[in-house]
Scaffold this motif. Sequence first.
Motif, PDB file in Angstrom:
ATOM      1  N   TYR A  60       0.864  -1.178   0.000  1.00 18.89           N
ATOM      2  CA  TYR A  60       0.000   0.000   0.000  1.00 18.89           C
ATOM      3  C   TYR A  60       0.903   1.233   0.000  1.00 18.89           C
ATOM      4  CZ  TYR A  60       0.662  -0.272   5.112  1.00 18.89           C
ATOM      5  OH  TYR A  60       1.185  -0.350   6.365  1.00 18.89           O
ATOM      6  N   GLY A  61       0.324   2.377  -0.312  1.00 16.88           N
ATOM      7  CA  GLY A  61       1.104   3.589  -0.537  1.00 16.88           C
ATOM      8  C   GLY A  61       2.075   3.948   0.567  1.00 16.88           C
ATOM      9  N   TYR A  62       1.575   4.067   1.795  1.00 21.18           N
ATOM     10  CA  TYR A  62       2.443   4.447   2.908  1.00 21.18           C
ATOM     11  C   TYR A  62       3.578   3.443   3.082  1.00 21.18           C
ATOM     12  CZ  TYR A  62       3.971   5.730   7.592  1.00 21.18           C
ATOM     13  OH  TYR A  62       4.727   6.100   8.678  1.00 21.18           O
ATOM     14  N   GLU A  63       3.278   2.186   2.870  1.00 18.06           N
ATOM     15  CA  GLU A  63       4.298   1.140   2.985  1.00 18.06           C
ATOM     16  C   GLU A  63       5.412   1.362   1.961  1.00 18.06           C
ATOM     17  OE1 GLU A  63       4.357  -3.767   2.978  1.00 18.06           O
ATOM     18  OE2 GLU A  63       2.616  -2.708   2.161  1.00 18.06           O
ATOM     19  N   ILE A  64       5.045   1.790   0.763  1.00 21.28           N
ATOM     20  CA  ILE A  64       6.040   2.075  -0.280  1.00 21.28           C
ATOM     21  C   ILE A  64       6.949   3.215   0.162  1.00 21.28           C
ATOM     22  CG2 ILE A  64       6.352   2.952  -2.641  1.00 21.28           C
ATOM     23  CD1 ILE A  64       3.740   1.388  -3.352  1.00 21.28           C
ATOM     24  N   THR A  65       6.349   4.301   0.671  1.00 21.76           N
ATOM     25  CA  THR A  65       7.174   5.441   1.100  1.00 21.76           C
ATOM     26  C   THR A  65       8.145   5.036   2.205  1.00 21.76           C
ATOM     27  OG1 THR A  65       5.572   6.251   2.741  1.00 21.76           O
ATOM     28  CG2 THR A  65       5.388   7.132   0.493  1.00 21.76           C
ATOM     29  N   GLN A  66       7.678   4.228   3.141  1.00 23.02           N
ATOM     30  CA  GLN A  66       8.525   3.814   4.261  1.00 23.02           C
ATOM     31  C   GLN A  66       9.628   2.860   3.815  1.00 23.02           C
ATOM     32  OE1 GLN A  66       8.286   5.436   7.306  1.00 23.02           O
ATOM     33  NE2 GLN A  66       7.025   6.574   5.858  1.00 23.02           N
TER      34      GLN A  66
ATOM     35  N   LYS B 123      12.360   4.875   2.144  1.00 21.02           N
ATOM     36  CA  LYS B 123      13.115   5.578   3.186  1.00 21.02           C
ATOM     37  C   LYS B 123      14.073   4.619   3.890  1.00 21.02           C
ATOM     38  CE  LYS B 123      10.535   8.735   5.177  1.00 21.02           C
ATOM     39  NZ  LYS B 123       9.626   9.417   6.112  1.00 21.02           N
ATOM     40  N   GLU B 124      13.580   3.416   4.194  1.00 26.07           N
ATOM     41  CA  GLU B 124      14.398   2.403   4.877  1.00 26.07           C
ATOM     42  C   GLU B 124      15.572   1.963   4.004  1.00 26.07           C
ATOM     43  OE1 GLU B 124      13.976  -2.319   5.753  1.00 26.07           O
ATOM     44  OE2 GLU B 124      12.191  -1.111   6.124  1.00 26.07           O
ATOM     45  N   ILE B 125      15.289   1.630   2.764  1.00 20.42           N
ATOM     46  CA  ILE B 125      16.331   1.135   1.850  1.00 20.42           C
ATOM     47  C   ILE B 125      17.421   2.179   1.636  1.00 20.42           C
ATOM     48  CG2 ILE B 125      16.794   0.479  -0.553  1.00 20.42           C
ATOM     49  CD1 ILE B 125      14.018  -0.894  -0.529  1.00 20.42           C
ATOM     50  N   THR B 126      17.031   3.457   1.545  1.00 16.56           N
ATOM     51  CA  THR B 126      17.989   4.527   1.251  1.00 16.56           C
ATOM     52  C   THR B 126      18.513   5.208   2.514  1.00 16.56           C
ATOM     53  OG1 THR B 126      16.264   6.221   1.008  1.00 16.56           O
ATOM     54  CG2 THR B 126      16.900   4.988  -0.984  1.00 16.56           C
ATOM     55  N   ASN B 127      18.242   4.607   3.669  1.00 13.49           N
ATOM     56  CA  ASN B 127      18.679   5.190   4.947  1.00 13.49           C
ATOM     57  C   ASN B 127      18.236   6.645   5.087  1.00 13.49           C
ATOM     58  OD1 ASN B 127      20.012   2.850   5.956  1.00 13.49           O
ATOM     59  ND2 ASN B 127      21.725   3.294   4.595  1.00 13.49           N
ATOM     60  N   GLY B 128      17.026   6.919   4.631  1.00 15.04           N
ATOM     61  CA  GLY B 128      16.460   8.255   4.772  1.00 15.04           C
ATOM     62  C   GLY B 128      16.903   9.253   3.725  1.00 15.04           C
TER      63      GLY B 128
END
Length: 111
Positions: free
Chosen positions: A26-32, A35-40
């Motif tokens: 879902y959308g929010y999960e994609i954004t998070q 962020k996690e993969i790219t260390n923010g």
Amino acid sequence: MKNSQLYKGSLNTIILKLLEEKGRMYGYEITQKVKEITNGELAITEGALYPALHKLEAEGFLEAEVEKVDNRLRKYYKLTENGQLETANRLSELEEFIRNMQTLVHPKWSY
């Protein structure tokens, strides 16, 4: 490089790649996840994400399923068969682009 112009052209490819790996999100999960993969380092805003998701869905690359989770409706996205093919094509193009950019940034000059 939190919201660089360099990433904007890759947003659809990022979405497709994550859905290829996770199956559905879902959308929010994609954004998070981004962020996690790219260390923010990369933050995808809702204002950029949802138009991209809707466009990919309209193009036939994604399909959406609505589920009730904790008394709320949540829209999950997953790749269609065409979306799987498009993901492979876009990843191939992106890899070629990255190779070309590396060559341009670090050329092996011959004199």
